[in-house]
Structure formats: structure tokens, C-alpha cells
Design a protein around this motif. Structure first.
Motif, PDB file in Angstrom:
ATOM      1  N   ASP A  32     -36.397 -24.281 -50.654  1.00  0.00           N
ATOM      2  CA  ASP A  32     -35.138 -23.657 -51.053  1.00  0.00           C
ATOM      3  C   ASP A  32     -34.032 -24.693 -51.145  1.00  0.00           C
ATOM      4  O   ASP A  32     -33.193 -24.660 -52.045  1.00  0.00           O
ATOM      5  CB  ASP A  32     -34.731 -22.567 -50.046  1.00  0.00           C
ATOM      6  CG  ASP A  32     -35.448 -21.248 -50.303  1.00  0.00           C
ATOM      7  OD1 ASP A  32     -35.995 -21.097 -51.413  1.00  0.00           O
ATOM      8  OD2 ASP A  32     -35.457 -20.396 -49.417  1.00  0.00           O
ATOM      9  N   ARG A  67     -31.683 -25.831 -54.304  1.00  0.00           N
ATOM     10  CA  ARG A  67     -30.223 -25.866 -54.293  1.00  0.00           C
ATOM     11  C   ARG A  67     -29.712 -27.174 -54.864  1.00  0.00           C
ATOM     12  O   ARG A  67     -28.723 -27.205 -55.599  1.00  0.00           O
ATOM     13  CB  ARG A  67     -29.706 -25.691 -52.856  1.00  0.00           C
ATOM     14  CG  ARG A  67     -30.098 -24.365 -52.234  1.00  0.00           C
ATOM     15  CD  ARG A  67     -29.612 -24.266 -50.805  1.00  0.00           C
ATOM     16  NE  ARG A  67     -30.307 -23.185 -50.110  1.00  0.00           N
ATOM     17  CZ  ARG A  67     -29.984 -22.767 -48.899  1.00  0.00           C
ATOM     18  NH1 ARG A  67     -28.986 -23.337 -48.254  1.00  0.00           N
ATOM     19  NH2 ARG A  67     -30.642 -21.791 -48.330  1.00  0.00           N
ATOM     20  N   THR A 114     -25.589 -17.108 -45.330  1.00  0.00           N
ATOM     21  CA  THR A 114     -26.462 -15.961 -45.058  1.00  0.00           C
ATOM     22  C   THR A 114     -25.629 -14.681 -45.046  1.00  0.00           C
ATOM     23  O   THR A 114     -24.573 -14.630 -44.408  1.00  0.00           O
ATOM     24  CB  THR A 114     -27.158 -16.116 -43.695  1.00  0.00           C
ATOM     25  OG1 THR A 114     -27.881 -17.351 -43.676  1.00  0.00           O
ATOM     26  CG2 THR A 114     -28.122 -14.967 -43.443  1.00  0.00           C
ATOM     27  N   ILE A 117     -20.535 -13.248 -46.157  1.00  0.00           N
ATOM     28  CA  ILE A 117     -21.541 -14.295 -46.058  1.00  0.00           C
ATOM     29  C   ILE A 117     -21.107 -15.316 -45.019  1.00  0.00           C
ATOM     30  O   ILE A 117     -20.004 -15.872 -45.110  1.00  0.00           O
ATOM     31  CB  ILE A 117     -21.746 -14.981 -47.425  1.00  0.00           C
ATOM     32  CG1 ILE A 117     -22.240 -13.957 -48.447  1.00  0.00           C
ATOM     33  CG2 ILE A 117     -22.731 -16.141 -47.313  1.00  0.00           C
ATOM     34  CD1 ILE A 117     -22.330 -14.488 -49.862  1.00  0.00           C
ATOM     35  N   LEU A 146     -29.587  -8.158 -56.747  1.00  0.00           N
ATOM     36  CA  LEU A 146     -29.785  -9.396 -55.987  1.00  0.00           C
ATOM     37  C   LEU A 146     -30.485  -9.156 -54.655  1.00  0.00           C
ATOM     38  O   LEU A 146     -30.906 -10.106 -53.997  1.00  0.00           O
ATOM     39  CB  LEU A 146     -28.442 -10.078 -55.733  1.00  0.00           C
ATOM     40  CG  LEU A 146     -27.721 -10.641 -56.965  1.00  0.00           C
ATOM     41  CD1 LEU A 146     -26.307 -11.058 -56.594  1.00  0.00           C
ATOM     42  CD2 LEU A 146     -28.480 -11.821 -57.536  1.00  0.00           C
ATOM     43  N   LEU A 187     -29.049  -7.963 -51.965  1.00  0.00           N
ATOM     44  CA  LEU A 187     -28.159  -8.423 -50.901  1.00  0.00           C
ATOM     45  C   LEU A 187     -28.243  -7.492 -49.700  1.00  0.00           C
ATOM     46  O   LEU A 187     -28.021  -6.289 -49.811  1.00  0.00           O
ATOM     47  CB  LEU A 187     -26.716  -8.494 -51.415  1.00  0.00           C
ATOM     48  CG  LEU A 187     -26.461  -9.484 -52.556  1.00  0.00           C
ATOM     49  CD1 LEU A 187     -25.018  -9.425 -53.006  1.00  0.00           C
ATOM     50  CD2 LEU A 187     -26.829 -10.897 -52.126  1.00  0.00           C
ATOM     51  N   ARG A 209     -30.164 -12.073 -45.645  1.00  0.00           N
ATOM     52  CA  ARG A 209     -30.617 -12.658 -46.917  1.00  0.00           C
ATOM     53  C   ARG A 209     -29.871 -13.967 -47.189  1.00  0.00           C
ATOM     54  O   ARG A 209     -28.657 -14.044 -47.097  1.00  0.00           O
ATOM     55  CB  ARG A 209     -30.357 -11.676 -48.054  1.00  0.00           C
ATOM     56  CG  ARG A 209     -30.792 -12.146 -49.446  1.00  0.00           C
ATOM     57  CD  ARG A 209     -32.293 -12.204 -49.536  1.00  0.00           C
ATOM     58  NE  ARG A 209     -32.745 -12.617 -50.842  1.00  0.00           N
ATOM     59  CZ  ARG A 209     -33.045 -11.795 -51.854  1.00  0.00           C
ATOM     60  NH1 ARG A 209     -32.899 -10.490 -51.697  1.00  0.00           N
ATOM     61  NH2 ARG A 209     -33.483 -12.260 -52.985  1.00  0.00           N
ATOM     62  N   SER A 210     -30.607 -15.021 -47.530  1.00  0.00           N
ATOM     63  CA  SER A 210     -29.984 -16.283 -47.912  1.00  0.00           C
ATOM     64  C   SER A 210     -29.306 -16.111 -49.263  1.00  0.00           C
ATOM     65  O   SER A 210     -29.850 -15.476 -50.166  1.00  0.00           O
ATOM     66  CB  SER A 210     -31.029 -17.397 -47.990  1.00  0.00           C
ATOM     67  OG  SER A 210     -31.580 -17.662 -46.718  1.00  0.00           O
ATOM     68  N   ALA A 211     -28.127 -16.685 -49.403  1.00  0.00           N
ATOM     69  CA  ALA A 211     -27.371 -16.541 -50.641  1.00  0.00           C
ATOM     70  C   ALA A 211     -26.500 -17.768 -50.853  1.00  0.00           C
ATOM     71  O   ALA A 211     -26.370 -18.610 -49.958  1.00  0.00           O
ATOM     72  CB  ALA A 211     -26.514 -15.273 -50.599  1.00  0.00           C
ATOM     73  N   THR A 248     -28.589 -15.514 -55.316  1.00  0.00           N
ATOM     74  CA  THR A 248     -29.668 -15.707 -54.339  1.00  0.00           C
ATOM     75  C   THR A 248     -30.652 -16.720 -54.887  1.00  0.00           C
ATOM     76  O   THR A 248     -30.746 -16.929 -56.101  1.00  0.00           O
ATOM     77  CB  THR A 248     -30.393 -14.392 -54.025  1.00  0.00           C
ATOM     78  OG1 THR A 248     -30.899 -13.827 -55.257  1.00  0.00           O
ATOM     79  CG2 THR A 248     -29.448 -13.380 -53.379  1.00  0.00           C
ATOM     80  N   ASP A 281     -34.053 -16.657 -54.238  1.00  0.00           N
ATOM     81  CA  ASP A 281     -35.369 -16.090 -54.486  1.00  0.00           C
ATOM     82  C   ASP A 281     -35.473 -15.662 -55.928  1.00  0.00           C
ATOM     83  O   ASP A 281     -34.523 -15.171 -56.528  1.00  0.00           O
ATOM     84  CB  ASP A 281     -35.624 -14.876 -53.585  1.00  0.00           C
ATOM     85  CG  ASP A 281     -35.647 -15.274 -52.118  1.00  0.00           C
ATOM     86  OD1 ASP A 281     -35.800 -16.466 -51.853  1.00  0.00           O
ATOM     87  OD2 ASP A 281     -35.494 -14.387 -51.268  1.00  0.00           O
TER      88      ASP A 281
END
Length: 272
Positions: A123, A127, A141, A156, A176, A178, A182-184, A269, A271
Motif C-alpha cells: 500500500d 501511495r 485511517t 480521518i 469507497l 468508508l 479503513r485506510s484512506a 481509498t 484498495d
């Protein structure tokens, strides 16, 4: 109800060979050559490696052609007869591939050891490779989501215990996925970041007021670029007029507050 555990992600890879841009083969074809050398028969070798008789013959023909010289000598004797022997070049190829495969496996083992959490590391690489025109890209997160009829309010958590609040449409939040945990990431245009001074700030409707200090100032003819090191480690960039720069007397190391309206944040996100 038993909570489903997230599967452990392992780093895997396969070694392959090419000749003139065409796939020469990998572990399966080398295994076929090895068995032909051991058993002296293409049909027997095909059965042993789980390959069809036709597929084995085609693989041998392809390898002979791509190698530019025979790797397998065949004495035709029918489907159940005949024999096959490996050339010196084929035996050398098997030996070299096995050595390369051993090195490749050691590399994968070392890579897995370096990446304590391969999923999070992948991940992170994603980024780094993400391209966007927005100057500010901050990862975090999701901690809370307040659903509304039209818009949702998403909080977040970012580095250092600070939070960013964004308003997104309910449809976007659903799309998304959310939800807390959840990682964002958040994208913010530099022109959307207002700079204020921590002492004597008036009451503001902007949901995001992040404390930090000026890390650099780049003055232009009309506008200035101001870097802000937020408390906790994240960084943010603001574009303001030179008149505002002078009015606030901003300089490196000066404590400031980055002010951003919740509607100015774009949430995404990682994913797929």
C-alpha cells in the motif's frame, strides 16, 4: 459470530526465461527437460510432470526452436516407444536455471523478511506512485462516519493525533467503503489551505484547523508558497498572496494553523 481474520499476504514470484522477446519457459518447462533426462522418454516425462503428451511435444519443439539448437534428441518409435535424450546444452540450461531459481527464492525470502507487513508495504508503494495535481496528499485511517441524507461527514485520523474532517456525498462514501478502520487518503489543493496565527484566532466555521509551524516560504511576484510542518509529522502546502504573507509576517519556524473547509477535501481509498 466469529470475526473473519484477514488473510496473511505473502510475497511470491516466478522465474522465467525469454528468447528474442518470446517466452522460452520457466519452472514447468525446465522440470519437463529434467524428467526427460531422467526417464529417457517425452511421454513418460509428460505424465510425471502432469502435462499432456501433445503439450510436452509442443514445449520441446518450442524450446528447440527458441534455443537455436536442439535441446532434446528424439528417436521416434510411436506413442509408447522411442526415446529422448538431452543435449549438453540442455543439461547446462537445467543447471543454470536451478542455480538462478535458488538465488530467486533467497531473494523472495529476504524481501519477505524486510517487509514485516507486506500488505501495508505494498500500500505504501502504491501511495508513492500515485500521481495527482493536488499538492497535499495525506494518508490516515477513518475513525468515524456520520451518515446524512445527502452528505456524510468523515473523520480521518492522521499522524500525531490530529484529525481531518471531510464532507462527501453519501453515495461516494458507500462506493469507497468508508467505515471506521479503513485506510484512506485525502487530497487538498494548496489554494484551499488558509493560514492563520494560533494567538487570537477568531471563531471559524472551517472544520479543519491543524496546528503546525512554517517549514519554508517561497515568495513569488503575486503569490507565495508556504510549507507547514504539522504537529505529528505530516506536511501541508498553502498558496497565499504575497500581501497575506506580509500581513501575517510569516517566516520559517513560526507557529501557524492550517485552516481547511471540510468541503475542500477529496477522500480516496487505496484498495481496488
Amino acid at each position: 459470530m466469529t470475526k473473519k481474520l484477514r488473510p496473511t499476504l505473502a510475497i511470491k514470484g516466478t522465474l522465467g526465461l525469454e528468447a528474442d522477446g518470446r517466452n522460452f519457459g520457466g519452472r514447468e518447462r525446465i522440470a519437463l527437460l529434467l524428467k526427460i533426462g531422467e526417464l529417457g522418454s517425452i511421454s513418460a516425462a509428460a505424465r510425471d510432470v502432469g502435462m499432456s503428451y501433445k503439450g510436452a511435444w509442443e514445449a520441446v519443439d518450442a524450446m528447440n526452436t527458441l534455443a537455436g539448437e536442439p535441446l532434446v534428441h528424439r528417436a521416434v518409435g510411436g506413442r509408447s516407444g522411442g526415446s529422448a535424450t538431452l543435449t549438453v546444452r540442455a543439461q547446462r540450461l537445467i543447471d543454470v536455471f536451478q542455480r538462478m531459481e535458488a538465488i530467486h527464492q533467497r531473494f523472495l525470502k529476504h524481501l519477505s523478511a524486510v517487509a514485516d507487513n507486506p500488505l501495508s508495504d505494498i500500500d505504501l508503494v502504491r501511495r508513492f506512485t500515485m500521481k495527482t495535481s493536488a499538492r497535499n496528499q495525506i494518508a490516515g485511517t477513518v475513525s468515524t462516519v456520520q451518515s446524512g441524507t445527502v452528505n456524510d461527514v468523515v473523520q480521518i485520523d492522521i499522524q500525531g493525533g490530529q484529525q481531518l474532517v471531510a464532507t462527501v456525498t453519501h453515495e461516494s462514501a458507500q462506493s469507497l467503503g468508508l467505515a471506521p478502520g479503513r485506510s484512506a487518503f485525502v487530497l487538498i489543493k494548496a489554494s484551499s489551505v488558509i493560514i492563520g496565527l494560533p494567538d487570537g484566532l477568531s471563531r471559524l466555521s472551517a472544520r479543519n484547523q491543524l496546528k503546525g509551524q512554517v517549514s519554508y516560504v517561497k515568495r513569488g511576484a503575486v503569490n507565495a508558497e508556504v510549507g507547514i510542518q504539522l504537529d505529528g509529522g505530516s506536511a501541508i502546502v498553502s498558496i497565499i498572496t504575497t500581501a497575506s504573507l506580509d500581513a501575517l509576517a510569516l517566516s520559517e519556524g513560526m507557529p501557524v494553523v492550517a485552516i481547511i473547509k471540510a468541503s475542500s477535501l477529496i477522500v480516496g481509498t487505496f484498495d481496488s
